[in-house]
Design an enzyme around this catalytic site. Structure first.
Site, PDB file in Angstrom:
ATOM      1  N   GLN A 259       0.828  -1.213   0.000  1.00 48.14           N
ATOM      2  CA  GLN A 259       0.000   0.000   0.000  1.00 48.14           C
ATOM      3  C   GLN A 259       0.865   1.268   0.000  1.00 48.14           C
ATOM      4  OE1 GLN A 259      -3.101   0.714  -0.568  1.00 48.14           O
ATOM      5  NE2 GLN A 259      -3.551  -1.425  -0.980  1.00 48.14           N
ATOM      6  N   SER A 260       2.009   1.215  -0.638  1.00 47.70           N
ATOM      7  CA  SER A 260       2.916   2.363  -0.653  1.00 47.70           C
ATOM      8  C   SER A 260       2.283   3.589  -1.330  1.00 47.70           C
ATOM      9  CB  SER A 260       4.193   1.978  -1.405  1.00 47.70           C
ATOM     10  OG  SER A 260       4.964   3.124  -1.680  1.00 47.70           O
ATOM     11  N   ASN A 261       2.217   4.683  -0.585  1.00 48.71           N
ATOM     12  CA  ASN A 261       1.770   5.950  -1.169  1.00 48.71           C
ATOM     13  C   ASN A 261       2.805   6.468  -2.159  1.00 48.71           C
ATOM     14  OD1 ASN A 261      -0.638   6.339   0.514  1.00 48.71           O
ATOM     15  ND2 ASN A 261       0.842   6.526   2.187  1.00 48.71           N
TER      16      ASN A 261
END
Ligand SMILES: *Cc1c(COP(=O)(O)O)cnc(C)c1O
Length: 339
Positions: A76-78
């Site tokens: 879920q890396s921004n």
């Protein structure tokens, strides 16, 4: 302010300057002036802090003749999502090295990973162990890309290196103008609070405060690892940036890096009910939506510290809202019970 700063080349990606909002109800309750720097409003699909750093990283990539950017992060890396979107806008390809427990059975696309796919990013799933050696994975993937005639540019985790740090040096220049508009102006002592994940935001903020000579204390709440780790990582980025760009500013790890450890909770990207409750309460009091992985934990830590010692951050606090809203949606199941 000191003389004009010479910035490295930058491509415009972020909607800046971002607003500085006062949280009136919480300020009254806490007896301090609490402001939020709305870096969650740097964009919609580009929301958050990474896009400020990517403005400088992409300028370097383009100047180096790259046609593909390689980067990495959690599932879920921004940062990976912002990289994928920015790449499309600038006409480059992106390849994302994303950490999952089982690469043969990756989770379904949602939140940030849905946007990665939507933007056409290539995704390479890796195990947490492989991710530990991501330098090797970067080299392997860069070699593969070169073999098919592409020109890769590697952006490290979070764009947290000396080029990315410029994003938050520039943000401090913006903050200095924000402070001018507040009662007490820029002379009034101020504490800036941010969430630290890969260290580049903290490094840029610290360097910016030194460069612009502001009466500001930068305090970072770590959301993974521990204090020693962040003093080392942030210290290294600051020192490299000072050396690479001959900044000639006096930087001292012990004096300039302030980490508040103790709010990682159950671990990176794992939430405790009290953290999720706080996200709910802030949404309901101020109409501001924090994220579960970074800003929710940092805000939680800030409030706990204020509870312990109401004047610990002085009279004026600026919390940097570094974004992360897409990370909220994969937590819907966990949150529903609290709503
Ligand atoms: C990456 C990130 C951070 C942490 O910034 P670093 O520069 O990696 O320390 C904070 N908040 C959000 C929402 C992020 O995505």
């Amino acid at each position: 302010m000191s003389e004009k700063i010479e910035y490295p080349p930058r491509v415009k990606l972020a909607n800046t300057p971002t607003p500085l909002d006062m949280l009136g109800r919480m300020s009254d309750k806490l007896g301090v002036e609490l402001y939020v720097k709305r870096d969650d409003l740097t964009g919609v699909e580009l929301s958050g802090n990474k896009v400020r750093k990517l403005e400088f990283a992409f300028a370097e990539a383009i100047n180096n003749g790259a046609d593909t950017v390689l980067t990495c992060g959690g599932v879920q890396s921004n940062h990976a999502r912002a990289t994928a979107i920015a790449a499309v806008k600038l006409g480059l390809n992106s390849r994302l090295i994303l950490r999952v427990s089982d690469p043969s059975n990756p989770p379904s696309y949602e939140g940030n990973s849905l946007l990665d796919k939507l933007a056409g990013a290539d995704i390479v799933w890796v195990t947490p162990d492989e991710y530990e050696n991501r330098g090797e994975i970067f080299e392997r993937e860069a070699d593969l890309l070169r073999k098919i005639g592409q020109k890769p540019y590697i952006i490290p985790e979070g764009a947290s290196n000396s080029i990315g740090a410029w994003g938050y040096i520039r943000a401090v220049e913006e903050l200095a103008r924000d402070l001018d508009d507040l009662s007490g102006g820029r002379d009034k002592p101020t504490t800036i609070i941010n969430a630290a994940g890969s260290g580049g935001t903290s490094a840029g903020l610290i360097l910016g405060v030194l460069l612009f000579g502001l009466n500001v204390n930068v305090v970072s709440v770590n959301v993974c690892n521990d204090k020693d780790y962040f003093v080392r990582v942030i210290g290294d980025i600051c020192e490299k940036t000072i050396a690479n760009y001959s900044l000639g500013i006096p930087f001292l790890r012990d004096r300039d890096i302030n980490i508040i450890d103790g709010y990682v909770g159950k671990g990176y990207a794992i939430s405790r009910p009290e953290e999720l409750n706080l996200i709910r309460d802030v949404a309901r009091t101020e109409g501001i939506v924090l994220d579960p992985v970074y800003t929710g934990k940092a805000f939680f830590g800030m409030l706990k510290e204020l509870e312990r010692k109401p004047r610990i951050f002085g009279d004026r606090i600026i919390f940097i809202h570094t974004g992360g809203i897409f990370g909220l949606f994969p937590k819907a199941g966990e949150m529903s019970a609290l709503l």
